[in-house]
Write an enzyme that holds these catalytic residues in place. Structure first.
Site, PDB file in Angstrom:
ATOM      1  CG  HIS A 160      -2.030   0.886   1.303  1.00 28.15           C
ATOM      2  ND1 HIS A 160      -2.359   1.747   0.298  1.00 28.15           N
ATOM      3  CD2 HIS A 160      -2.900   1.163   2.320  1.00 28.15           C
ATOM      4  CE1 HIS A 160      -3.375   2.512   0.679  1.00 28.15           C
ATOM      5  NE2 HIS A 160      -3.718   2.172   1.912  1.00 28.15           N
TER       6      HIS A 160
ATOM      7  CG  HIS B  71      -4.525   0.279  -8.114  1.00 23.26           C
ATOM      8  ND1 HIS B  71      -5.845   0.262  -7.743  1.00 23.26           N
ATOM      9  CD2 HIS B  71      -3.905   1.154  -7.293  1.00 23.26           C
ATOM     10  CE1 HIS B  71      -6.007   1.105  -6.744  1.00 23.26           C
ATOM     11  NE2 HIS B  71      -4.849   1.657  -6.445  1.00 23.26           N
TER      12      HIS B  71
ATOM     13  CG  ASP C 141       2.787   4.261  -4.208  1.00 24.83           C
ATOM     14  OD1 ASP C 141       2.857   5.396  -3.724  1.00 24.83           O
ATOM     15  OD2 ASP C 141       1.964   3.410  -3.835  1.00 24.83           O
TER      16      ASP C 141
HETATM   17  N1  CMC Z   1       4.489  -7.402 -10.071  1.00 23.99           N
HETATM   18  C1  CMC Z   1       4.349  -8.626 -10.626  1.00 23.99           C
HETATM   19  N2  CMC Z   1       3.174  -9.286 -10.706  1.00 23.99           N
HETATM   20  C2  CMC Z   1       2.105  -8.658 -10.201  1.00 23.99           C
HETATM   21  C3  CMC Z   1       2.175  -7.376  -9.631  1.00 23.99           C
HETATM   22  C4  CMC Z   1       3.436  -6.738  -9.566  1.00 23.99           C
HETATM   23  N3  CMC Z   1       3.574  -5.518  -9.030  1.00 23.99           N
HETATM   24  N4  CMC Z   1       0.948  -6.998  -9.212  1.00 23.99           N
HETATM   25  C5  CMC Z   1       0.124  -8.010  -9.516  1.00 23.99           C
HETATM   26  N5  CMC Z   1       0.822  -9.013 -10.128  1.00 23.99           N
HETATM   27  C6  CMC Z   1       0.286 -10.278 -10.669  1.00 23.99           C
HETATM   28  C7  CMC Z   1      -0.110 -11.233  -9.543  1.00 23.99           C
HETATM   29  O1  CMC Z   1       0.992 -12.076  -9.207  1.00 23.99           O
HETATM   30  C8  CMC Z   1      -1.242 -11.980 -10.194  1.00 23.99           C
HETATM   31  O2  CMC Z   1      -0.708 -12.909 -11.096  1.00 23.99           O
HETATM   32  P1  CMC Z   1      -1.375 -14.390 -11.241  1.00 23.99           P
HETATM   33  O3  CMC Z   1      -2.804 -14.139 -11.617  1.00 23.99           O
HETATM   34  O4  CMC Z   1      -0.583 -15.066 -12.299  1.00 23.99           O
HETATM   35  O5  CMC Z   1      -1.233 -15.030  -9.893  1.00 23.99           O
HETATM   36  C9  CMC Z   1      -1.959 -10.914 -11.017  1.00 23.99           C
HETATM   37  O6  CMC Z   1      -0.947  -9.955 -11.334  1.00 23.99           O
HETATM   38  C10 CMC Z   1      -3.110 -10.242 -10.300  1.00 23.99           C
HETATM   39  O7  CMC Z   1      -2.599  -9.606  -9.138  1.00 23.99           O
HETATM   40  P2  CMC Z   1      -3.249  -9.654  -7.690  1.00 23.99           P
HETATM   41  O8  CMC Z   1      -2.163  -9.863  -6.677  1.00 23.99           O
HETATM   42  O9  CMC Z   1      -4.388 -10.617  -7.678  1.00 23.99           O
HETATM   43  O10 CMC Z   1      -3.818  -8.197  -7.586  1.00 23.99           O
HETATM   44  P3  CMC Z   1      -4.377  -7.506  -6.276  1.00 23.99           P
HETATM   45  O11 CMC Z   1      -5.476  -6.646  -6.715  1.00 23.99           O
HETATM   46  O12 CMC Z   1      -4.668  -8.510  -5.224  1.00 23.99           O
HETATM   47  O13 CMC Z   1      -3.131  -6.631  -5.742  1.00 23.99           O
HETATM   48  C11 CMC Z   1      -1.556  -4.885  -5.583  1.00 23.99           C
HETATM   49  C12 CMC Z   1      -2.954  -5.297  -6.053  1.00 23.99           C
HETATM   50  C13 CMC Z   1      -1.412  -3.367  -5.714  1.00 23.99           C
HETATM   51  C14 CMC Z   1      -1.397  -5.253  -4.074  1.00 23.99           C
HETATM   52  C15 CMC Z   1      -0.494  -5.622  -6.439  1.00 23.99           C
HETATM   53  O14 CMC Z   1      -0.639  -5.242  -7.792  1.00 23.99           O
HETATM   54  C16 CMC Z   1       0.921  -5.352  -5.979  1.00 23.99           C
HETATM   55  O15 CMC Z   1       1.408  -6.061  -5.085  1.00 23.99           O
HETATM   56  N6  CMC Z   1       1.623  -4.293  -6.543  1.00 23.99           N
HETATM   57  C17 CMC Z   1       2.933  -3.908  -6.069  1.00 23.99           C
HETATM   58  C18 CMC Z   1       2.784  -3.036  -4.812  1.00 23.99           C
HETATM   59  C19 CMC Z   1       2.303  -1.630  -5.146  1.00 23.99           C
HETATM   60  O16 CMC Z   1       2.777  -0.981  -6.063  1.00 23.99           O
HETATM   61  N7  CMC Z   1       1.371  -1.107  -4.321  1.00 23.99           N
HETATM   62  C20 CMC Z   1       0.851   0.259  -4.461  1.00 23.99           C
HETATM   63  C21 CMC Z   1      -0.555   0.296  -4.915  1.00 23.99           C
HETATM   64  S1  CMC Z   1      -1.064   1.949  -5.456  1.00 23.99           S
HETATM   65  C22 CMC Z   1      -0.969   2.959  -4.085  1.00 23.99           C
HETATM   66  C23 CMC Z   1      -2.002   2.664  -3.091  1.00 23.99           C
HETATM   67  O17 CMC Z   1      -3.164   3.040  -3.300  1.00 23.99           O
HETATM   68  O18 CMC Z   1      -1.653   2.077  -2.068  1.00 23.99           O
END
Ligand code: CMC
Length: 489
Positions: free
Chosen positions: A297, A336, A392
């Site tokens: 986050h 996201h 970010d």
């Molecule tokens: N790098 C590599 N793979 C990713 C990433 C990433 N940053 N984000 C998502 N994926 C993959 C994930 O492994 C999954 O793949 P699969 O379906 O093959 O298992 C797919 O994309 C869907 O992702 P998810 O984890 O189900 O998505 P989510 O909605 O649960 O998580 C997130 C959203 C923001 C936590 C995630 O994208 C992430 O960890 N990003 C990196 C951390 C980040 O930049 N956070 C800041 C968010 S914006 C600021 C805020 O509002 O906080």
């Protein structure tokens, strides 16, 4: 609602047939949502061998790990269309606000619902700025941290500490309806805490910064804007007529504005969940800070820079991308939960970065960031999963160019975000029908009822997750390890 029906039903409803019983249920659709409690009426007899913990005869549960499709509030504050990359505060597009408004004006908009007139704004700004000063004991509080404490640990604790000063703001002492009555006195108490929390957020954040620098604390100045006052409180040492650079003030203000709210993200949900017990707002805001701190986050801006430092030169980008695809690394700043095409804030941040770099010089990690961005945007892995840069990915580069320490980046996210948390908290306190405590259900899949086993009859259960870990006692010196003594254990 949710009761078995046999006739025709309105078009704005869902017809559900429970194949276990053959019964048909009609569930109304309001604002394109169905009520999860309507599903509780869908009951069936427990099958002969079914676990009692399934509670089948008590009604169907709706399972949603990670709140992927569960709406917990009706809100009038912020709207996000993740497919179109749209973000509105109270209906106003974020791009227009970033260009024409200020953080504090948008704060008024988010909390009270409309853009203020000049006199309304002046009053609000005065109240917020006048509440910037903290009790002198706060200095003592900050001095009690270890020299290398993470500023987010300090800020989180500081908000909780702040609540201890205001017994008149504590529903545990003043009565649980303190914030929910909606009358003039209750609203005034609520708004006073809002002024205090926004006003003191910059003061506490600046203190968390200065304690690490070994600098004395400064009293919030007069005559400066909210953001300029923040920079002053961080950086002023003793110079005469100290005025922060206006380009940096404007850039930080824009960054504050676009970080002010983002509807029901993890930290805002935490604030509301905590606030739903009717605890004081300081404790709820502290909980929000704790949630924001995590690397998924608000900690992502810090994680992005650590990632870029670890990658180093642009030529190392392909190897990093491959490691992400093998799931050995995370591409911080990408992806996201809601945005699936683009994060509108990321465009504003890139524009702001150009302005900042003109006065600070370009960050040397920018080239690596650009190479990483371009490589990810072309790669099938990221395209297929619809992963784009979020706010970010770029904001950390600006903070670094402005000379903020890495671990201070999440603080720069938390300070403006208190506005959004307070807007949602206020909305919840005043919602029709009062506040309902947030108490989700679980699907229990653990052991069914079993009888206690006396110690002599037990068979050891072993396994990495099933027994307590062995830990090294790092605090014990070599000399103590070699000493002989009678153990207390
Ligand atoms: N790098 C590599 N793979 C990713 C990433 C990433 N940053 N984000 C998502 N994926 C993959 C994930 O492994 C999954 O793949 P699969 O379906 O093959 O298992 C797919 O994309 C869907 O992702 P998810 O984890 O189900 O998505 P989510 O909605 O649960 O998580 C997130 C959203 C923001 C936590 C995630 O994208 C992430 O960890 N990003 C990196 C951390 C980040 O930049 N956070 C800041 C968010 S914006 C600021 C805020 O509002 O906080």
């Amino acid at each position: 609602m949710g009761q078995p029906t046999h006739g025709t039903s309105s078009q704005d409803s869902l017809t559900v047939k429970d194949n276990r019983t053959g019964k048909v249920y009609t569930i109304p659709i309001v604002d394109n949502a169905v009520s999860a409690t309507a599903f509780k009426d869908i009951k069936a007899p427990r099958k002969p061998n079914e676990r009692v913990e399934n509670e089948t005869e008590k009604g169907l549960r709706v399972q949603d790990k990670g709140f992927l499709n569960t709406a917990v509030m009706q809100s009038t504050i912020t709207y996000i269309d993740g497919e179109a990359g749209v973000l509105h505060y109270r209906g106003y597009p974020i791009e227009q606000l970033a260009e024409k408004s200020s953080h504090l004006e948008s704060a008024y908009l988010l909390i009270y619902g409309s853009l203020p007139t000049q006199p309304q704004y002046e009053l609000f700004e005065r109240e917020v700025l006048n509440h910037g000063v903290t009790h002198s004991d706060t200095a003592q509080f900050f001095r009690s941290f270890r020299y290398d404490a993470h500023p987010m640990s300090m800020l989180t604790s500081a908000f909780a500490m702040l609540g201890s000063y205001y017994s008149e703001a504590n529903p545990s002492l003043q009565g649980q309806r303190l914030y929910t009555k909606g009358d003039a006195a209750s609203l005034a108490t609520m708004d006073r805490q809002i002024y205090r929390i926004i006003g003191k957020a910059t003061t506490l954040a600046a203190m968390a910064y200065r304690i690490r620098q070994g600098r004395e604390f400064v009293t919030p100045p007069t005559g400066l804007s909210y953001t300029a006052s923040f920079l002053y409180q961080m950086d002023h040492i003793g110079e005469e007529n100290y005025v922060p650079n206006p380009v940096l003030v404007k850039a930080l203000d824009t960054l504050f504005l676009i970080h002010a709210d983002h509807e029901l993200n993890a930290s805002c949900t935490t604030v509301l969940q905590t606030g739903s017990s009717l605890v004081d707002p300081y404790s709820a805001i502290a909980a929000g800070c704790a949630s924001l701190y995590g690397p998924l986050h608000g900690g992502a801006n810090e994680a992005v820079i650590r990632m870029l430092i670890s990658i180093g030169k642009p030529e190392n980008v392909p190897a990093f991308i491959e490691a992400v695809k093998r799931r050995e690394k995370t591409l911080s700043g990408f992806g996201h939960r809601v945005y699936k095409t683009s994060d509108p804030r990321s465009f504003i941040v890139r524009k702001t970065a150009d302005e900042v770099f003109k006065v600070t010089g370009q960050d040397q990690l920018l080239e690596t960031a650009m190479a990483l961005h371009d490589a990810a945007m072309k790669d099938e892995y990221f395209i297929k999963r619809r992963l784009a840069p979020n706010v970010d990915f770029w904001s950390g580069l600006i903070y670094r160019a402005m000379g903020f320490p890495l671990d201070f980046f999440p603080v720069l996210f938390a300070v403006p975000r208190v506005v959004g948390w307070l807007a949602h908290w206020r909305q919840m306190m005043l919602q029709e029908g009062g506040v309902k405590i947030w108490r989700p259900r679980q699907v229990y899949v653990g052991e069914t009822k079993r009888d206690f086993v006396p110690v002599e009859d037990r068979v050891a259960v072993e396994g990495p997750k099933q027994t307590p870990s062995k830990v090294q006692h790092g605090g014990i010196s070599k000399r103590t390890q070699l000493a002989s003594y009678k153990s207390k254990l």
